[in-house]
Motif scaffolding. Structure first.
Motif, PDB file in Angstrom:
ATOM      1  N   TYR A 194      33.093 -31.155  -2.934  1.00 39.54           N
ATOM      2  CA  TYR A 194      32.452 -32.431  -3.223  1.00 39.54           C
ATOM      3  C   TYR A 194      31.275 -32.162  -4.137  1.00 39.54           C
ATOM      4  O   TYR A 194      30.617 -31.125  -4.050  1.00 39.54           O
ATOM      5  N   GLN A 244      27.537 -33.725  -5.197  1.00 41.90           N
ATOM      6  CA  GLN A 244      26.518 -34.674  -4.755  1.00 41.90           C
ATOM      7  C   GLN A 244      25.351 -34.643  -5.735  1.00 41.90           C
ATOM      8  O   GLN A 244      24.715 -33.598  -5.935  1.00 41.90           O
ATOM      9  N   LYS A 281      22.237 -39.406  -3.885  1.00 45.86           N
ATOM     10  CA  LYS A 281      23.488 -40.172  -3.903  1.00 45.86           C
ATOM     11  C   LYS A 281      24.425 -39.610  -2.834  1.00 45.86           C
ATOM     12  O   LYS A 281      24.154 -38.569  -2.243  1.00 45.86           O
ATOM     13  N   GLU A 282      25.556 -40.306  -2.634  1.00 47.22           N
ATOM     14  CA  GLU A 282      26.512 -39.835  -1.655  1.00 47.22           C
ATOM     15  C   GLU A 282      27.402 -38.738  -2.236  1.00 47.22           C
ATOM     16  O   GLU A 282      27.589 -38.658  -3.448  1.00 47.22           O
ATOM     17  N   PRO A 283      27.976 -37.900  -1.373  1.00 47.94           N
ATOM     18  CA  PRO A 283      28.953 -36.917  -1.864  1.00 47.94           C
ATOM     19  C   PRO A 283      30.191 -37.621  -2.406  1.00 47.94           C
ATOM     20  O   PRO A 283      30.658 -38.612  -1.836  1.00 47.94           O
TER      21      PRO A 283
END
Lengths: 110, 119
Positions: free
Chosen positions: A36, A38, A42-44
């Motif tokens: 992922y 990130q 912010k979100e992954p």
């Protein structure tokens, strides 16, 4: 030993460089592996799932080595926009849970 | 577009004042997760649901509770927020195993997060 381990970095690389991250995992029964990305605050977001045979998506290549229990992410021709934290995520077998590495920070410099 | 939505995006509360964060999804995923993420740390799982089956992590403080009234919605209640609870709270969904195969093998989808500030 941590369940999922990553070098936190930061990796500071010039634009155009090739950079590779490794991630080791402790449970040999794990079957699902992900990278992922990130960005700060912010979100992954899913960058790539990692398949047994290895997989490539443009400048990004992911590999799985089951014998040594690690996964890798290779980024070719780094862009400034690749600067982010890269999280290694592995499923916890027999559960619906995932184990996160602490993330590797990448800074691509102009 | 199918997605995971979190509200509010930013929440400011006072020390000890209860707060509720919400998450909704249009993906029809059977597993929903709540994570807490502090600066420069990995997301930390607080709890998750498989359908209505609630699973608490052993180290999740009692101060944190959750509700999942239906497949689409999940709530995180912080009963008495302390300064140490200031963090990003991430909701995620996943497609749990089917056909009697326990476990998750597919990627998680994250909402944009709620950033909680405690004054």
């Amino acid at each position: 030993r941590k369940e999922v381990e990553q070098d936190p970095g930061p990796f500071n690389v010039p634009e155009g460089a090739t950079v590779a991250f490794n991630c080791t995992y402790s449970n040999s029964a794990s079957q699902s592996f992900f990278w992922y990305r990130q960005d700060c605050r912010k979100e992954p977001k899913l960058l790539m799932s990692v398949y047994s045979s290895g997989n490539e998506d443009g400048r990004f290549t992911a590999q799985l080595n089951r014998a040594s229990q690690y996964i890798s992410l290779l980024i070719r021709d780094s862009k400034l926009s690749d600067s982010a934290t890269y999280l290694c995520v592995v499923n916890k077998p027999g559960t619906y849970k995932y184990i996160f590495g602490t993330g590797t920070r990448l800074k691509v410099l102009a | 577009d199918a997605m995971v939505i979190q509200n509010p995006r930013y929440q400011v509360t006072q020390f000890g004042k209860p707060v509720t964060l919400s998450c909704s999804q249009t993906l029809n995923h059977n597993v929903m997760y709540w994570y807490q993420q502090k600066s420069s740390q990995a997301p930390k799982l607080l709890f998750h649901y498989y359908d209505k089956d609630f699973n608490n992590e052993a180290d999740t403080p009692d101060n944190f509770q959750s509700r999942r009234p239906n497949t689409s919605f999940c709530f995180l209640d912080i009963r008495s927020p302390g300064l140490g609870d200031a963090a990003m709270y991430l909701c995620a969904t996943g497609k749990g195993g089917t056909s009697g195969i326990r476990g998750s093998y597919n990627e998680q989808f994250f909402g944009p997060g709620t950033r909680l500030t405690v004054l």
